[in-house]
Design a protein around this motif. Sequence first.
Motif, PDB file in Angstrom:
ATOM      1  N   ASP A  92     -10.586  11.768  -1.610  1.00 56.78           N
ATOM      2  CA  ASP A  92     -11.984  11.994  -1.996  1.00 56.78           C
ATOM      3  C   ASP A  92     -12.827  10.726  -1.971  1.00 56.78           C
ATOM      4  O   ASP A  92     -14.036  10.769  -2.217  1.00 56.78           O
ATOM      5  CB  ASP A  92     -12.061  12.638  -3.385  1.00 56.78           C
ATOM      6  N   GLY A  93     -12.205   9.568  -1.704  1.00 59.48           N
ATOM      7  CA  GLY A  93     -12.966   8.332  -1.583  1.00 59.48           C
ATOM      8  C   GLY A  93     -13.672   7.891  -2.846  1.00 59.48           C
ATOM      9  O   GLY A  93     -14.708   7.227  -2.781  1.00 59.48           O
ATOM     10  N   ASP A  94     -13.076   8.212  -4.005  1.00 53.75           N
ATOM     11  CA  ASP A  94     -13.753   7.890  -5.270  1.00 53.75           C
ATOM     12  C   ASP A  94     -13.332   6.547  -5.845  1.00 53.75           C
ATOM     13  O   ASP A  94     -13.732   6.180  -6.952  1.00 53.75           O
ATOM     14  CB  ASP A  94     -13.494   8.990  -6.310  1.00 53.75           C
ATOM     15  N   GLY A  95     -12.505   5.786  -5.109  1.00 56.59           N
ATOM     16  CA  GLY A  95     -12.100   4.477  -5.599  1.00 56.59           C
ATOM     17  C   GLY A  95     -10.812   4.484  -6.392  1.00 56.59           C
ATOM     18  O   GLY A  95     -10.362   3.427  -6.853  1.00 56.59           O
ATOM     19  N   TRP A  96     -10.214   5.658  -6.567  1.00 55.63           N
ATOM     20  CA  TRP A  96      -8.958   5.794  -7.292  1.00 55.63           C
ATOM     21  C   TRP A  96      -7.950   6.524  -6.398  1.00 55.63           C
ATOM     22  O   TRP A  96      -8.331   7.279  -5.509  1.00 55.63           O
ATOM     23  CB  TRP A  96      -9.150   6.604  -8.582  1.00 55.63           C
ATOM     24  N   VAL A  97      -6.666   6.322  -6.679  1.00 58.97           N
ATOM     25  CA  VAL A  97      -5.617   7.059  -5.983  1.00 58.97           C
ATOM     26  C   VAL A  97      -5.078   8.112  -6.930  1.00 58.97           C
ATOM     27  O   VAL A  97      -4.488   7.792  -7.971  1.00 58.97           O
ATOM     28  CB  VAL A  97      -4.482   6.128  -5.511  1.00 58.97           C
ATOM     29  N   SER A  98      -5.309   9.362  -6.580  1.00 60.92           N
ATOM     30  CA  SER A  98      -4.846  10.471  -7.412  1.00 60.92           C
ATOM     31  C   SER A  98      -3.401  10.816  -7.068  1.00 60.92           C
ATOM     32  O   SER A  98      -2.849  10.347  -6.065  1.00 60.92           O
ATOM     33  CB  SER A  98      -5.721  11.700  -7.191  1.00 60.92           C
ATOM     34  N   LEU A  99      -2.794  11.664  -7.888  1.00 58.90           N
ATOM     35  CA  LEU A  99      -1.446  12.143  -7.600  1.00 58.90           C
ATOM     36  C   LEU A  99      -1.412  12.854  -6.249  1.00 58.90           C
ATOM     37  O   LEU A  99      -0.485  12.650  -5.448  1.00 58.90           O
ATOM     38  CB  LEU A  99      -0.981  13.087  -8.708  1.00 58.90           C
ATOM     39  N   ALA A 100      -2.419  13.680  -5.971  1.00 63.89           N
ATOM     40  CA  ALA A 100      -2.458  14.416  -4.704  1.00 63.89           C
ATOM     41  C   ALA A 100      -2.565  13.466  -3.517  1.00 63.89           C
ATOM     42  O   ALA A 100      -1.924  13.676  -2.478  1.00 63.89           O
ATOM     43  CB  ALA A 100      -3.626  15.404  -4.707  1.00 63.89           C
ATOM     44  N   GLU A 101      -3.369  12.402  -3.648  1.00 65.22           N
ATOM     45  CA  GLU A 101      -3.514  11.442  -2.551  1.00 65.22           C
ATOM     46  C   GLU A 101      -2.220  10.667  -2.331  1.00 65.22           C
ATOM     47  O   GLU A 101      -1.835  10.404  -1.177  1.00 65.22           O
ATOM     48  CB  GLU A 101      -4.671  10.498  -2.853  1.00 65.22           C
ATOM     49  N   LEU A 102      -1.550  10.321  -3.411  1.00 66.25           N
ATOM     50  CA  LEU A 102      -0.287   9.595  -3.293  1.00 66.25           C
ATOM     51  C   LEU A 102       0.782  10.489  -2.658  1.00 66.25           C
ATOM     52  O   LEU A 102       1.534  10.046  -1.775  1.00 66.25           O
ATOM     53  CB  LEU A 102       0.156   9.133  -4.681  1.00 66.25           C
ATOM     54  N   ARG A 103       0.839  11.755  -3.073  1.00 67.89           N
ATOM     55  CA  ARG A 103       1.795  12.680  -2.473  1.00 67.89           C
ATOM     56  C   ARG A 103       1.522  12.869  -0.981  1.00 67.89           C
ATOM     57  O   ARG A 103       2.445  12.889  -0.156  1.00 67.89           O
ATOM     58  CB  ARG A 103       1.733  14.039  -3.174  1.00 67.89           C
ATOM     59  N   ALA A 104       0.243  13.021  -0.621  1.00 65.29           N
ATOM     60  CA  ALA A 104      -0.120  13.224   0.784  1.00 65.29           C
ATOM     61  C   ALA A 104       0.284  12.022   1.634  1.00 65.29           C
ATOM     62  O   ALA A 104       0.742  12.175   2.776  1.00 65.29           O
ATOM     63  CB  ALA A 104      -1.616  13.481   0.905  1.00 65.29           C
ATOM     64  N   TRP A 105       0.130  10.816   1.081  1.00 63.94           N
ATOM     65  CA  TRP A 105       0.513   9.616   1.824  1.00 63.94           C
ATOM     66  C   TRP A 105       2.022   9.588   2.073  1.00 63.94           C
ATOM     67  O   TRP A 105       2.479   9.302   3.183  1.00 63.94           O
ATOM     68  CB  TRP A 105       0.089   8.359   1.076  1.00 63.94           C
ATOM     69  N   ILE A 106       2.801   9.879   1.033  1.00 66.54           N
ATOM     70  CA  ILE A 106       4.255   9.857   1.177  1.00 66.54           C
ATOM     71  C   ILE A 106       4.704  10.907   2.199  1.00 66.54           C
ATOM     72  O   ILE A 106       5.554  10.640   3.060  1.00 66.54           O
ATOM     73  CB  ILE A 106       4.935  10.076  -0.185  1.00 66.54           C
ATOM     74  N   ALA A 107       4.136  12.099   2.126  1.00 67.82           N
ATOM     75  CA  ALA A 107       4.477  13.143   3.099  1.00 67.82           C
ATOM     76  C   ALA A 107       4.118  12.692   4.516  1.00 67.82           C
ATOM     77  O   ALA A 107       4.860  12.937   5.477  1.00 67.82           O
ATOM     78  CB  ALA A 107       3.752  14.437   2.751  1.00 67.82           C
ATOM     79  N   HIS A 108       2.978  12.021   4.650  1.00 63.96           N
ATOM     80  CA  HIS A 108       2.519  11.523   5.952  1.00 63.96           C
ATOM     81  C   HIS A 108       3.503  10.506   6.524  1.00 63.96           C
ATOM     82  O   HIS A 108       3.883  10.583   7.700  1.00 63.96           O
ATOM     83  CB  HIS A 108       1.133  10.889   5.781  1.00 63.96           C
ATOM     84  N   THR A 109       3.956   9.563   5.707  1.00 61.60           N
ATOM     85  CA  THR A 109       4.864   8.536   6.212  1.00 61.60           C
ATOM     86  C   THR A 109       6.215   9.132   6.586  1.00 61.60           C
ATOM     87  O   THR A 109       6.850   8.679   7.544  1.00 61.60           O
ATOM     88  CB  THR A 109       5.084   7.419   5.174  1.00 61.60           C
ATOM     89  N   GLN A 110       6.638  10.158   5.871  1.00 64.46           N
ATOM     90  CA  GLN A 110       7.938  10.747   6.144  1.00 64.46           C
ATOM     91  C   GLN A 110       7.940  11.559   7.444  1.00 64.46           C
ATOM     92  O   GLN A 110       8.995  11.840   7.999  1.00 64.46           O
ATOM     93  CB  GLN A 110       8.382  11.631   4.977  1.00 64.46           C
ATOM     94  N   GLN A 111       6.766  11.927   7.930  1.00 62.60           N
ATOM     95  CA  GLN A 111       6.671  12.677   9.181  1.00 62.60           C
ATOM     96  C   GLN A 111       6.296  11.792  10.370  1.00 62.60           C
ATOM     97  O   GLN A 111       6.012  12.284  11.450  1.00 62.60           O
ATOM     98  CB  GLN A 111       5.643  13.806   9.037  1.00 62.60           C
ATOM     99  N   ARG A 112       6.326  10.487  10.170  1.00 60.26           N
ATOM    100  CA  ARG A 112       5.896   9.571  11.230  1.00 60.26           C
ATOM    101  C   ARG A 112       6.753   9.742  12.480  1.00 60.26           C
ATOM    102  O   ARG A 112       6.237   9.707  13.609  1.00 60.26           O
ATOM    103  CB  ARG A 112       5.959   8.130  10.729  1.00 60.26           C
ATOM    104  N   HIS A 113       8.058   9.942  12.330  1.00 55.92           N
ATOM    105  CA  HIS A 113       8.921  10.062  13.503  1.00 55.92           C
ATOM    106  C   HIS A 113       8.575  11.309  14.319  1.00 55.92           C
ATOM    107  O   HIS A 113       8.697  11.309  15.551  1.00 55.92           O
ATOM    108  CB  HIS A 113      10.388  10.103  13.078  1.00 55.92           C
ATOM    109  N   ILE A 114       8.110  12.358  13.630  1.00 55.41           N
ATOM    110  CA  ILE A 114       7.706  13.576  14.340  1.00 55.41           C
ATOM    111  C   ILE A 114       6.444  13.308  15.142  1.00 55.41           C
ATOM    112  O   ILE A 114       6.353  13.662  16.328  1.00 55.41           O
ATOM    113  CB  ILE A 114       7.497  14.725  13.344  1.00 55.41           C
ATOM    114  N   ARG A 115       5.464  12.687  14.506  1.00 54.39           N
ATOM    115  CA  ARG A 115       4.212  12.387  15.225  1.00 54.39           C
ATOM    116  C   ARG A 115       4.466  11.434  16.383  1.00 54.39           C
ATOM    117  O   ARG A 115       3.838  11.550  17.437  1.00 54.39           O
ATOM    118  CB  ARG A 115       3.182  11.806  14.249  1.00 54.39           C
TER     119      ARG A 115
END
Length: 328
Positions: A92-115
Amino acid sequence: MMWRPSLLLLMLLLRRGAQGKPSPDAGPHGQGRVHQAAPLSEAPHDDAHGNFQYDHEAFLGREVAKEFDQLSPEESRARLGRIVDRMDRAGDGDGWVSLAELRAWIAHTQQRHIRDSVSAAWNTYDTDRDGRVGWEELRNATYGHYAPGEEFHDVEDAETYKKMLARDERRFRVADQDGDSMATREELTAFLHPEEFPHMRDIVIAETLEDLDKNKDGYVQVDEYIADLYSAEPGEEEPAWVQTEREQFRDFRDLNKDGRLDGSEVGHWVLPPAQDQPLVEANHLLHESDTDKDGRLSKAEILSNWNMFVGSQATNYGEDLTRHHDEL
């Protein structure tokens, strides 16, 4: 065990000739069909002893975590700061890292080999270089060019190829969520790795049923289940492991105990419910770093606990000392 991939994905992995048709026997027969999410890291989750390797690999992905281990502490912290900015911008670009944003980042990094695997194959299929892959591009690159009505006239088992083509097209239509017959990178990834996308679940189940349901009654009977794993030679006694598989079918696959698997049971088997590992790790990192306990992380909070998120030459050396001490 992994669920059986698409024919097209198998061809990508095998790096077949540019216009060579796939074999109708290309499937990895006898391999497991079950898709189990890989662990975020093979390292022990041992924060209590100052070993944060699990957290580093979960947060960065294994290969990038290795790169950070070679950085100075200053460069490692600086790169983490840039990652924090990316996490927030992706949310949401509000200057904070929420639980949802942190989870989305971890999921993103774990799928890097697929991308990465999709990116490596992209130019093979995006033949007109417009940044999207149309169904016709995909079909022609995979099966070759044919005039309408002349598909597979030059191969021996034309009907088998036609069924393969129809199946790939059906999967493509499901992956193509906006229905424009053009796949974005995300949509092509869903086509190649449907087990990773919730909206592709039904197509995974349908394809598995079609593979196993030889009598076409809409169910998988125990003998059909076994036939996918084992083909007996005449007069050969059934091995003990096959008997074990029959028991697995009876005791664990056939949930309603009617002697067969329906679509729901097939789904429970090949795409079993799994713990949301990125969410568990995101909760852990937030709990350990949220010093003011407001349920979100500031950039300063993350950087003050930076060695839990990322490694460096200093933390890597410290973890080596810890392991050496434990061994003594």
